[in-house]
Design a protein around this motif. Structure first.
Motif, short mmCIF file in Angstrom:
data_model
loop_
_atom_site.label_atom_id
_atom_site.label_comp_id
_atom_site.label_asym_id
_atom_site.label_seq_id
_atom_site.Cartn_x
_atom_site.Cartn_y
_atom_site.Cartn_z
N TYR A 50 33.42 69.14 56.47
CA TYR A 50 34.52 69.60 55.62
C TYR A 50 35.83 69.66 56.40
O TYR A 50 36.89 69.29 55.89
N HIS A 51 35.77 70.11 57.65
CA HIS A 51 36.98 70.20 58.45
C HIS A 51 37.55 68.80 58.73
O HIS A 51 38.77 68.58 58.60
N ASP A 52 36.69 67.87 59.09
CA ASP A 52 37.14 66.50 59.36
C ASP A 52 37.77 65.87 58.11
O ASP A 52 38.80 65.21 58.19
N MET A 68 41.23 67.32 57.58
CA MET A 68 42.25 66.90 58.54
C MET A 68 42.59 65.41 58.47
O MET A 68 43.66 64.99 58.91
N LYS A 69 41.71 64.60 57.91
CA LYS A 69 41.91 63.14 57.92
C LYS A 69 43.25 62.69 57.32
O LYS A 69 43.95 61.87 57.93
N PRO A 70 43.65 63.19 56.15
CA PRO A 70 44.95 62.74 55.61
C PRO A 70 46.13 63.10 56.52
O PRO A 70 47.09 62.33 56.61
N GLU A 92 46.18 60.49 59.35
CA GLU A 92 46.69 59.20 58.88
C GLU A 92 48.20 59.23 58.66
O GLU A 92 48.91 58.30 59.04
N LYS A 93 48.68 60.31 58.08
CA LYS A 93 50.12 60.43 57.84
C LYS A 93 50.88 60.55 59.16
O LYS A 93 51.96 59.96 59.31
N LEU A 94 50.33 61.28 60.11
CA LEU A 94 50.99 61.42 61.42
C LEU A 94 51.10 60.07 62.14
O LEU A 94 52.13 59.79 62.77
N LEU A 121 48.65 65.89 68.70
CA LEU A 121 49.17 66.96 67.85
C LEU A 121 48.05 67.64 67.08
O LEU A 121 48.04 68.87 66.94
N LEU A 122 47.08 66.88 66.61
CA LEU A 122 45.96 67.50 65.88
C LEU A 122 45.05 68.30 66.81
O LEU A 122 44.47 69.30 66.37
#
Length: 180
Positions: A112-114, A117-119, A122-124, A143-144
């Motif tokens: 669930y955490h992954d 955080m995925k979007p 990708e945006k970063l 940064l993540l």
């Protein structure tokens, strides 16, 4: 208040205090002032109950962060995402304290955490590319890692609020200064 919500609230409280493995369905039933049979009727197993808490926690976090980061792009997105750990932990402290305790050993929690955080990742990458960073993928990863470490520190209450604020502002300043 529904019994199902009472069970979820009691389980979250006990999972946060004792950890998921050390919490029995009997203790959850006692805390929720209900029967173990009702827990099994609603959730089937303790693991499914835990998964429902995790799912609801991340749904709430997604709504909160989507609204917060809604139309941000470029440097503004970076500066705001640095604030996300504090916002998440403040919005639902028990959930994030529980997550901090279980995430390393619980595959469902990690999944669930992954997914959450995925979007952001990708945006970063796109933003760091547009800002002409030398290695946008590594910059996004870095940064993540910071964000992941900070929510864990905030959830475990390892830092005082003055230090938390100073660290957030320091990272924001580094990105502001890095602009060409």
């Amino acid at each position: 208040m529904s019994k199902k919500k009472d069970i979820l609230d009691a389980a979250l409280k006990l999972f946060t205090e004792n950890g998921a493995r050390a919490t029995s369905t009997k203790s959850i039933a006692s805390e929720a002032e209900t029967s173990e049979a009702l827990i099994f009727k609603h959730f089937g197993t303790k693991e499914k109950l835990l998964e429902e808490i995790i799912k609801q926690g991340y749904q709430e976090a997604t709504r909160l962060i989507s609204n917060y980061l809604n139309n941000e792009n470029g440097l503004e997105y970076i500066l705001k995402i640095v604030e996300v750990p504090r916002i998440l932990v403040d919005s639902h402290p028990d959930f994030w304290r529980m997550q901090h305790k279980i995430i390393a050993l619980n595959l469902i929690s990690q999944k669930y955490h992954d997914t959450f955080m995925k979007p952001c990742y990708e945006k970063l990458i796109v933003i760091f590319s547009k800002l002409k960073y030398e290695n946008p993928t590594l910059e996004a990863e870095l940064l993540l890692i910071y964000i992941d470490g900070m929510w864990k520190h905030f959830a475990s209450q390892q830092l005082d609020s003055t230090t938390e604020t100073a660290l957030t502002k320091l990272v924001q300043q580094k990105y502001k200064t890095a602009q060409f």
